[in-house]
Design a protein around this motif. Structure first.
Motif, mmCIF file in Angstrom:
data_model
loop_
_atom_site.group_PDB
_atom_site.id
_atom_site.type_symbol
_atom_site.label_atom_id
_atom_site.label_comp_id
_atom_site.label_asym_id
_atom_site.label_seq_id
_atom_site.Cartn_x
_atom_site.Cartn_y
_atom_site.Cartn_z
ATOM 1 N N THR A 57 0.786 -1.055 0.781
ATOM 2 C CA THR A 57 -0.129 -0.067 -0.162
ATOM 3 C C THR A 57 0.682 1.658 -0.275
ATOM 4 O OG1 THR A 57 -1.506 -1.057 1.353
ATOM 5 C CG2 THR A 57 -1.882 1.185 1.020
ATOM 6 N N ILE A 58 0.872 2.197 -0.862
ATOM 7 C CA ILE A 58 1.363 3.257 -0.917
ATOM 8 C C ILE A 58 0.974 4.578 -0.669
ATOM 9 C CG2 ILE A 58 3.185 2.628 -2.361
ATOM 10 C CD1 ILE A 58 1.512 3.436 -4.888
ATOM 11 N N ARG A 59 1.470 5.582 0.161
ATOM 12 C CA ARG A 59 0.432 6.783 0.096
ATOM 13 C C ARG A 59 1.708 8.011 -0.618
ATOM 14 N NH1 ARG A 59 -0.998 8.622 5.472
ATOM 15 N NH2 ARG A 59 -2.703 10.205 4.352
ATOM 16 N N ILE A 60 1.363 8.860 -1.611
ATOM 17 C CA ILE A 60 1.794 9.728 -2.522
ATOM 18 C C ILE A 60 1.314 11.140 -2.311
ATOM 19 C CG2 ILE A 60 2.428 10.101 -4.930
ATOM 20 C CD1 ILE A 60 1.838 7.254 -5.816
ATOM 21 N N ALA A 61 2.046 12.036 -2.272
ATOM 22 C CA ALA A 61 1.844 13.600 -2.588
ATOM 23 C C ALA A 61 1.671 14.133 -3.567
ATOM 24 C CB ALA A 61 2.990 14.716 -1.549
ATOM 25 N N ILE A 62 0.948 14.745 -3.792
ATOM 26 C CA ILE A 62 0.131 15.157 -4.561
ATOM 27 C C ILE A 62 1.129 17.138 -5.074
ATOM 28 C CG2 ILE A 62 -2.222 16.309 -6.105
ATOM 29 C CD1 ILE A 62 -2.930 14.195 -4.628
ATOM 30 N N GLY A 63 0.749 17.612 -3.798
ATOM 31 C CA GLY A 63 1.071 18.858 -3.819
ATOM 32 C C GLY A 63 0.528 19.368 -2.663
ATOM 33 N N ASP A 64 1.503 20.772 -2.512
ATOM 34 C CA ASP A 64 1.191 21.139 -1.261
ATOM 35 C C ASP A 64 -0.126 22.837 -1.864
ATOM 36 O OD1 ASP A 64 1.331 24.544 -0.550
ATOM 37 O OD2 ASP A 64 2.382 23.326 0.741
ATOM 38 N N SER A 65 -1.082 22.707 -0.767
ATOM 39 C CA SER A 65 -2.571 23.361 -1.080
ATOM 40 C C SER A 65 -2.300 24.686 -1.851
ATOM 41 C CB SER A 65 -3.233 22.869 0.486
ATOM 42 O OG SER A 65 -2.754 23.854 1.261
ATOM 43 N N THR A 76 7.825 10.892 -18.118
ATOM 44 C CA THR A 76 7.581 11.646 -18.629
ATOM 45 C C THR A 76 6.142 11.478 -18.816
ATOM 46 O OG1 THR A 76 8.750 11.083 -20.141
ATOM 47 C CG2 THR A 76 6.559 12.276 -21.400
ATOM 48 N N LYS A 77 5.279 11.657 -18.084
ATOM 49 C CA LYS A 77 3.874 11.605 -17.388
ATOM 50 C C LYS A 77 3.598 12.130 -16.697
ATOM 51 C CE LYS A 77 -0.452 10.537 -17.964
ATOM 52 N NZ LYS A 77 -1.034 10.788 -19.584
ATOM 53 N N LYS A 91 -6.162 11.692 -9.905
ATOM 54 C CA LYS A 91 -7.139 10.672 -10.715
ATOM 55 C C LYS A 91 -5.954 9.795 -12.041
ATOM 56 C CE LYS A 91 -10.946 10.380 -14.373
ATOM 57 N NZ LYS A 91 -11.681 10.714 -14.568
ATOM 58 N N GLU A 92 -5.188 10.466 -12.471
ATOM 59 C CA GLU A 92 -3.805 9.983 -13.293
ATOM 60 C C GLU A 92 -3.195 8.657 -12.587
ATOM 61 O OE1 GLU A 92 -1.478 8.969 -16.638
ATOM 62 O OE2 GLU A 92 -3.913 10.126 -16.094
ATOM 63 N N TYR A 93 -2.844 9.185 -11.281
ATOM 64 C CA TYR A 93 -1.962 8.699 -10.049
ATOM 65 C C TYR A 93 -2.667 7.713 -9.558
ATOM 66 C CZ TYR A 93 1.749 12.403 -8.693
ATOM 67 O OH TYR A 93 2.677 12.739 -9.078
ATOM 68 N N LEU A 94 -3.955 7.455 -9.145
ATOM 69 C CA LEU A 94 -5.404 5.777 -8.859
ATOM 70 C C LEU A 94 -4.994 5.351 -10.459
ATOM 71 C CD1 LEU A 94 -7.683 7.677 -6.793
ATOM 72 C CD2 LEU A 94 -5.734 6.336 -6.002
ATOM 73 N N ILE A 95 -5.214 5.957 -11.811
ATOM 74 C CA ILE A 95 -5.272 4.861 -13.336
ATOM 75 C C ILE A 95 -3.895 3.952 -12.881
ATOM 76 C CG2 ILE A 95 -4.964 5.220 -15.434
ATOM 77 C CD1 ILE A 95 -7.303 7.202 -14.933
ATOM 78 N N GLY A 149 -0.421 -1.307 -11.914
ATOM 79 C CA GLY A 149 0.390 -2.229 -10.893
ATOM 80 C C GLY A 149 1.865 -1.330 -11.243
ATOM 81 N N ILE A 150 1.785 0.581 -11.829
ATOM 82 C CA ILE A 150 2.828 0.641 -11.531
ATOM 83 C C ILE A 150 2.993 2.542 -10.133
ATOM 84 C CG2 ILE A 150 4.431 2.554 -13.376
ATOM 85 C CD1 ILE A 150 2.352 1.859 -15.354
ATOM 86 N N HIS A 151 4.116 2.479 -10.152
ATOM 87 C CA HIS A 151 4.391 3.247 -9.182
ATOM 88 C C HIS A 151 4.096 4.365 -9.611
ATOM 89 C CE1 HIS A 151 6.239 5.569 -5.708
ATOM 90 N NE2 HIS A 151 5.772 4.764 -5.092
ATOM 91 N N PRO A 152 3.317 5.717 -9.435
ATOM 92 C CA PRO A 152 2.976 6.578 -10.144
ATOM 93 C C PRO A 152 4.450 8.188 -9.891
ATOM 94 C CG PRO A 152 1.520 6.690 -8.745
ATOM 95 C CD PRO A 152 2.331 5.563 -8.313
ATOM 96 N N LYS A 153 5.727 7.878 -9.453
ATOM 97 C CA LYS A 153 6.791 8.273 -8.842
ATOM 98 C C LYS A 153 7.879 7.274 -9.550
ATOM 99 C CE LYS A 153 5.108 11.258 -6.242
ATOM 100 N NZ LYS A 153 5.157 12.737 -7.283
#
Length: 432
Positions: free
Chosen positions: A15-23, A55-56, A36-40, A45-49
């Motif tokens: 289980t992973i938690r990823i920071a999207i950005g500062d509010s 590139t994405k 939404k893109e990260y969850l896809i 099975g791909i880690h967004p980072k």
């Protein structure tokens, strides 16, 4: 943040938690698009980072930057509207609210639609504004308008936590303000009385004298009504002084103060019979009472708040203590122990005696001028009030009124208003 389960061959690997950005940098809309893109990616099975998605990820960052909004949040106009409601709920006086409104709508006119956050993030802009106001309007109004802005900002931050905690007004280099030292001493009073005695309007004459004898603020005194005067208890009630209705108080009346009010009432009944039914200091105009107490300095050297300073100065040689002077002037009583004093319990004996002492000291400064100076004798001497009432009645009857003149011509009726004196008008009585 976004959280999801990475799976390998259909089984949860981690289980992973990823920071999207500062509010503070991303809007909610942009953050949802990134999430939404990260969850896809996580569902595949791909880690967004991971490097393979660099590139994405840059594409997603570009999307966030494109959707990043400009400055948002409550504007100065909106914050003032809310603060005005808060002031009204706290029973702040109409004069105080009007002063704040003038600062916001006149001094800060170009900031009305500016978000407070923008000003909070740029305190240098606020400091520059203070400097500009100081040069264009003067140091006192520059300081006063910034105090107004500071109060509105602090109130707005209670419900708008995006505003910086540091008030931008803290960046201001305040102008030096010096208390005006323009009050008179006992030795100056004789000349001042001689100036007042020469005023043509007897009601304005009594107004200035009562301001001196009571130390009342002119704004509150101009709105004094007959119903506020209680001759049985010898008090004048001030329902809405500076500070609003919560600061309402009663002024104990000395003998000289009662005589002053009685003269004003008698003059008012002759000069302004309709307005005198309601006001202690009646006058022509839509308000029905005096609205401006200023005089030409060449005619009257001291008026308004300068007479309050004189009252406080004279209170010392009159033997009135600092505590009693504070209560007579409706100032906040200093010290913790003084807070236990119940003012109205002292009103009709002790404070009235102190008021009488101040009035006696003021009139004692005249010496023999009441008998040697004709102008003072005609104003304050024995029997002078009766003579002045007769003069006021005569002046009222000689005032011009416009009487309609009807002249008929062929096919039309022409009505013209002809000025005549009240003595020769169809309604020549005082009541008319």
């Amino acid at each position: 943040m976004v959280q999801g389960d990475l799976r390998e061959q259909g089984k949860r690997a981690s289980t992973i938690r990823i920071a999207i950005g500062d509010s503070g940098e991303l809007s909610t809309r942009a953050a949802r698009a990134v999430a939404k893109e990260y969850l896809i990616q996580i569902s595949r099975g791909i880690h967004p980072k991971s490097n393979e998605k660099a590139t994405k990820a840059s594409t997603i960052a570009d999307l966030a930057n494109e959707q990043k909004p400009g400055p948002v949040g409550i504007t100065l106009k909106e914050a003032w509207a809310r603060y005005k409601i808060a002031m009204e709920r706290k029973n702040r006086s109409a004069r105080t609210i009007e002063s704040y409104r003038d600062h916001v709508e006149r001094i800060f006119k170009d900031w009305l639609d500016t978000p407070l956050k923008q000003l909070g993030d740029d305190p240098g802009q606020v400091a520059a504004k203070h400097d500009a106001i100081s040069e264009q309007k003067g140091p006192y109004i520059a300081n006063g308008s910034m105090r107004t802005f500071r109060a509105i900002y602090n109130h707005a931050r209670k419900t708008n936590r995006e505003l910086p905690a540091d008030n931008p007004v803290d960046s201001v280099d305040w102008n030096r303000e010096k208390r005006r030292d323009t009050g008179m001493g006992v030795a100056d009073l004789k000349d001042w009385f001689a100036e007042v005695a020469k005023l043509k309007n007897p009601i304005r004459r009594e107004f200035h004298l009562f301001t001196l004898l009571s130390a009342s603020r002119p704004g509150a005194l101009k709105e004094a009504r007959l119903e506020h005067l209680d001759l049985r208890r010898r008090i004048l009630h001030i329902p809405r002084p500076k500070g609003g209705a919560d600061r309402a108080f009663d002024i104990p009346l000395s003998r000289q103060m009662i005589s002053c009010l009685m003269r004003s009432i008698r003059f008012g009944r002759q000069m302004h019979p309709y307005e005198a039914k309601n006001w202690l200091f009646p006058a022509d105009g839509t308000d029905g009472h005096l609205t401006e107490q200023k005089e030409d300095r060449k005619v009257l050297s001291k008026w308004g708040n300068e007479l309050r300073q004189t009252y406080r100065t004279v209170a010392t040689p009159a033997g009135v203590s600092e505590l009693d002077a504070h209560m007579l002037m409706n100032h906040s009583v200093p010290g913790v122990n003084s807070g236990y004093i119940t003012r109205h319990k002292l009103l009709e004996d002790h404070l009235r005696a102190q008021q009488q002492a101040i009035s006696n000291t003021i009139f004692a400064a005249l010496g023999d001028a009441l008998t040697t100076q004709p102008s003072l004798r005609d104003w304050l001497g024995r029997g002078a009030a009766r003579r002045q009432v007769a003069c006021a009645r005569e002046a009222f009857e000689q005032r011009e009124v416009k009487v309609p003149q009807i002249r008929k011509t062929a096919g039309a009726t022409i009505i013209r208003l002809r000025p005549v004196s009240r003595a020769h008008s169809p309604q020549s009585s005082v009541q008319g």
